[in-house]
Design a protein around this motif. Structure first.
Motif, PDB file in Angstrom:
ATOM      1  N   UNK A   1       0.421  -1.144  -0.023  1.00  0.00           N
ATOM      2  CA  UNK A   1      -0.271  -0.076  -0.433  1.00  0.00           C
ATOM      3  C   UNK A   1       0.926   1.056  -0.308  1.00  0.00           C
TER       4      UNK A   1
ATOM      5  N   UNK B   1       2.471   1.708  -3.458  1.00  0.00           N
ATOM      6  CA  UNK B   1       1.451   1.974  -4.717  1.00  0.00           C
ATOM      7  C   UNK B   1       0.735   3.612  -4.066  1.00  0.00           C
ATOM      8  N   UNK B   2       0.992   3.751  -2.910  1.00  0.00           N
ATOM      9  CA  UNK B   2       0.194   5.601  -3.198  1.00  0.00           C
ATOM     10  C   UNK B   2       1.100   6.302  -3.176  1.00  0.00           C
TER      11      UNK B   2
ATOM     12  N   UNK C   1       1.492   6.596  -6.696  1.00  0.00           N
ATOM     13  CA  UNK C   1       0.300   7.862  -6.552  1.00  0.00           C
ATOM     14  C   UNK C   1       0.747   8.973  -6.966  1.00  0.00           C
TER      15      UNK C   1
ATOM     16  N   UNK D   1       0.843 -10.972  -7.455  1.00  0.00           N
ATOM     17  CA  UNK D   1      -0.392 -10.047  -7.463  1.00  0.00           C
ATOM     18  C   UNK D   1      -0.098  -8.747  -7.272  1.00  0.00           C
TER      19      UNK D   1
ATOM     20  N   UNK E   1       0.113  -5.407  -9.816  1.00  0.00           N
ATOM     21  CA  UNK E   1      -0.333  -4.255  -9.160  1.00  0.00           C
ATOM     22  C   UNK E   1       0.668  -3.096  -9.165  1.00  0.00           C
TER      23      UNK E   1
ATOM     24  N   UNK F   1       0.792   0.323 -11.340  1.00  0.00           N
ATOM     25  CA  UNK F   1       0.795   1.759 -11.173  1.00  0.00           C
ATOM     26  C   UNK F   1       1.670   2.395 -12.173  1.00  0.00           C
TER      27      UNK F   1
END
Lengths: 239, 239
Positions: free
Chosen positions: A8, A11-12, A15, A149, A153, A157
């Motif tokens: 997380x 990925x954050x 972003x 997985x 992701x 991203x």
DNA sequence: AGCGTACTCGCTATTTTGGGGGAGGGGTGC
DNA sequence: GCACCCCTCCCCCAAAATAGCGAGTACGCT
């Protein structure tokens, strides 16, 4: 070891990043968090042009371009034909150029194990996200199974950001083709002659010609073959 | 509410399934677990051919095909041009056909909210994974933010199975082309005439012709345009 | 009501491709 | 050593695609 929280966070961070440096830092983190030697994002472009970031040694990246290895690389070829992530072991390394490429890669510090994820965007965009490592088969299998997985992701991203940073690489928004133009190009692309296409579409050959010319014009193509190629790489027709 | 465990269970079930019925059951579960009215996987084919499974009412699915709504549907068009998942609200519903389509969809039980994820596979494969629900904007935003990553993964896994179940839609193993054949096809694909290509490659036009013919033969193509199209969709040349 | 766009049809002349042969040198793998 | 494939060159002629004119109907949007 990477759990949900680490993923997380990555990925954050992805972003939130808006610089290439930021991407580079994040991909470094990916290596640390997931315990691999290398991670690489590689946007494979039409004319042997590249866009990439990651942890491969600069010498290898340069050599890859200098030798135009993209034409040889079984990873790129294999990913292009698949949807699933690909373990390098399952690719075809038998052709001599491929074997030489592999030898060269290993000498330049690329890991003996690799796992690559194909990514496709609009307008025929194609990229590969790879993690590579030096270890035995068993350890590698545990790692890929555990993180496959997460890697899907991350690939997704990273590609978002690549598309965001390189808007000019996204082929100009092609003028949309009319349904008849799409029909015409599609049948031409499967090998029909103009006469056959006209018959298939139940129109005169002349009318068909108008569609083809109009499509050529919209696509900025100088002949039918070129138009087909452009329409395909823009995703306007599918074979 | 869906946590990591529920997602894992769904993805594992997906991996293990080998029947269309199984997929249907899983997509039903997706609705329950994520608390949405509908979930739908829809493989969009060029020729208006479809492959799908999910929870949309059968009447709507039939109407969609009968009316060839795929040519109108802003969700399909929007996803086709994007890499990011798409909230239906952000699409362009202004054209008259689109408005009529939306009205029809709502009358057939499709939710007023929707979130769709584009998926692209080899050979120009394109599919959309959609969840749809009836609720207000705020609740919908919370839901999509919370589950957007999960939905990306589910879209990926559903597509894996779709590709697995429909092998005849995926390309056969590419027959390798010689470097000169690749050169020839590549230049032809960017619009060069045979004369220009021959000049560019510094060979006689006759020699060039031999390459083209040989490539045509290997690709099972009946003319140059067909050969280009096949080579491109097999990933043998890149434009 | 007017504008643009998609769709449909016709003609002739020129350029480009396709199909049918054949022939020799060089590298790779069995 | 001997296939087998790749690269290179040449002929002729039929078939197909491109280029240049033009013209009319139907539909949706403003």
């Amino acid at each position: 070891m990477a759990g949900k929280a680490e993923l997380d966070r990555i990925l954050e961070a992805l972003d939130a990043t808006d610089t290439l440096d930021g991407l580079q830092q994040i991909i470094d983190q990916v290596c640390t968090v997931f315990g691999v030697d290398h991670a690489m994002y590689h946007w494979v472009d039409s004319a042997g042009d590249h866009y990439y970031f990651g942890t491969y040694p600069q010498t290898w990246v340069e050599r890859y371009q200098e030798k135009a290895y993209v034409r040889v690389d079984p990873v790129v070829a294999g990913c292009y034909q698949r949807f699933h992530p690909v373990d390098w072991k399952r690719l075809d390394w038998s052709p001599k150029p491929a074997r030489e490429f592999l030898k060269d890669a290993l000498e330049h510090g690329v890991g003996n194990q690799g796992y690559s994820i194909p990514i496709r965007g609009p307008n025929g965009q194609f990229a590969v996200f790879t993690v590579s490592h030096n270890c035995d088969d068993e350890a590698w299998e545990r790692l890929t199974e555990r993180y496959s997985r997460d890697m899907i992701l991350m690939a997704h991203y990273f590609n978002r950001k690549a598309l965001e940073f390189e808007p000019e690489r996204t082929p100009e928004q092609a003028q949309p083709l009319s349904p008849r133009e799409v029909d015409a190009l599609t049948f031409l692309a499967i090998g029909y002659s103009r006469a056959q296409v006209a018959k298939t579409l139940s129109i005169s050959e002349h009318t068909l010609r108008v569609y083809i010319e109009s499509a050529r014009f919209k696509l900025g193509a100088i002949n039918t073959t070129h138009a087909i190629a452009r329409a395909m790489s823009l995703g306007l027709i599918v074979i």
